[in-house]
Design a protein around this motif. Structure first.
Motif, short mmCIF file in Angstrom:
data_model
loop_
_atom_site.label_atom_id
_atom_site.label_comp_id
_atom_site.label_asym_id
_atom_site.label_seq_id
_atom_site.Cartn_x
_atom_site.Cartn_y
_atom_site.Cartn_z
N LYS A 36 -3.41 0.79 5.02
CA LYS A 36 -1.99 0.70 5.36
C LYS A 36 -1.60 -0.77 5.53
N PRO A 37 -0.59 -1.24 4.78
CA PRO A 37 -0.26 -2.66 4.80
C PRO A 37 0.09 -3.21 6.18
N GLU A 38 0.76 -2.41 7.00
CA GLU A 38 1.16 -2.91 8.32
C GLU A 38 -0.06 -3.14 9.21
N THR A 53 1.65 -8.94 3.05
CA THR A 53 1.71 -8.04 1.90
C THR A 53 3.12 -8.06 1.32
N LYS A 54 3.22 -8.37 0.03
CA LYS A 54 4.52 -8.36 -0.65
C LYS A 54 4.82 -6.94 -1.14
N SER A 55 3.79 -6.25 -1.65
CA SER A 55 3.96 -4.86 -2.07
C SER A 55 2.62 -4.15 -2.01
N GLY A 61 -4.06 3.85 -9.53
CA GLY A 61 -3.12 3.19 -10.43
C GLY A 61 -2.15 2.29 -9.70
N GLY A 62 -2.10 2.39 -8.38
CA GLY A 62 -1.23 1.54 -7.58
C GLY A 62 -1.92 0.22 -7.25
N SER A 63 -1.21 -0.63 -6.52
CA SER A 63 -1.79 -1.94 -6.22
C SER A 63 -1.26 -2.50 -4.91
N ARG A 64 -1.94 -3.54 -4.45
CA ARG A 64 -1.49 -4.34 -3.31
C ARG A 64 -1.42 -5.78 -3.79
N PHE A 65 -0.28 -6.42 -3.54
CA PHE A 65 -0.06 -7.82 -3.89
C PHE A 65 0.23 -8.53 -2.58
N TYR A 66 -0.65 -9.48 -2.24
CA TYR A 66 -0.51 -10.11 -0.94
C TYR A 66 -0.95 -11.56 -0.97
N GLN A 100 1.87 -16.70 -7.58
CA GLN A 100 2.88 -16.09 -6.70
C GLN A 100 3.74 -15.06 -7.42
N ASP A 101 3.64 -14.99 -8.75
CA ASP A 101 4.39 -14.00 -9.52
C ASP A 101 3.55 -12.76 -9.83
#
Length: 165
Positions: A36-38, A53-55, A61-66, A100-101
Motif C-alpha cells: 500500500k503506497p501510503e 509515490t507518484k502512482s 500488470g500494474g506498477s509503482r512509480f516513485y 522523472q517521466d
C-alpha cells in the motif's frame, strides 16, 4: 524484545541478493506495509531520505512509480512492474531506475517477495535477481545493503506503531 532474524546475502555468481527478515507483527499488516503506497512511503527510504509515490496500481500488470527524495530535494526515480501476486503469500515485480517521466533505464532486477507467519512472527524473504553483475555491484556501491537495513528498521518502527492501534 524478541530476537528477530535479519540476513542479507549477496551471491555474485548468480547476480542475486537475498534478504530474510522477521517481524513481530501480523502477516496481513506486514503484507499491507509492502503493498500500500501510503504505508510504503512511510518506511521504504533510509533516513534522512523520504519516499514519494507518484502512482501505484498493485495488480498483475500494474506498477509503482516513485522517487527517493533527499533532504535537499534531489529525486531518484524507480519504476516497479508487478508480474504476479498471490495475496498475503508472494508477489513478484521487475524494478528499474527511471527518469522523472517514468522512462526506465536499460537494466533492472526481478524481485521475488515471500511472506509467511508462524507463532505471530512474520517472515519476509526477498530475492533480488539482477540482469547483470554490473548492476548488482552498482547497487552495492550505492549502499543498498546499508540503506535497505535502515529502511527495514523504519518498517519495524512503523509496524510497532500500527500494531498498537
Amino acid at each position: 524484545m524478541k530476537n528477530l532474524l535479519f540476513d542479507f546475502t549477496v551471491d555474485k555468481a548468480t547476480k542475486t541478493a537475498v534478504i530474510t527478515r522477521e517481524f513481530d507483527a501480523d502477516l496481513s499488516l506486514v503484507w499491507d506495509a509492502f503493498t500500500k503506497p501510503e504505508l510504503l512511503d512511510q518506511w521504504v527510504a533510509p533516513k534522512p531520505w523520504s519516499s514519494r509515490t507518484k502512482s501505484m496500481d498493485f495488480r498483475v500488470g500494474g506498477s509503482r512509480f516513485y522517487a527517493m527524495v533527499s533532504p535537499e530535494g534531489q529525486e531518484r526515480w524507480s519504476l516497479q512492474e508487478y508480474r504476479s501476486i498471490t495475496p498475503k503469500t508472494n508477489f513478484k515485480m521487475y524494478n528499474t531506475f527511471a527518469d522523472q517521466d517514468g522512462n526506465p533505464e536499460m537494466q533492472g532486477s526481478d524481485w521475488d517477495y515471500n511472506f509467511s507467519e508462524e507463532n505471530g512472527i512474520t517472515k519476509v524473504i526477498i530475492t533480488i535477481y539482477n540482469e547483470s553483475l554490473a548492476r548488482l555491484e552498482r547497487m552495492i556501491e550505492m549502499g543498498f545493503q546499508e540503506g535497505f537495513k535502515m529502511s527495514i528498521d523504519n518498517l519495524e518502527k512503523l509496524l510497532d506503531t500500527l500494531s498498537q492501534r
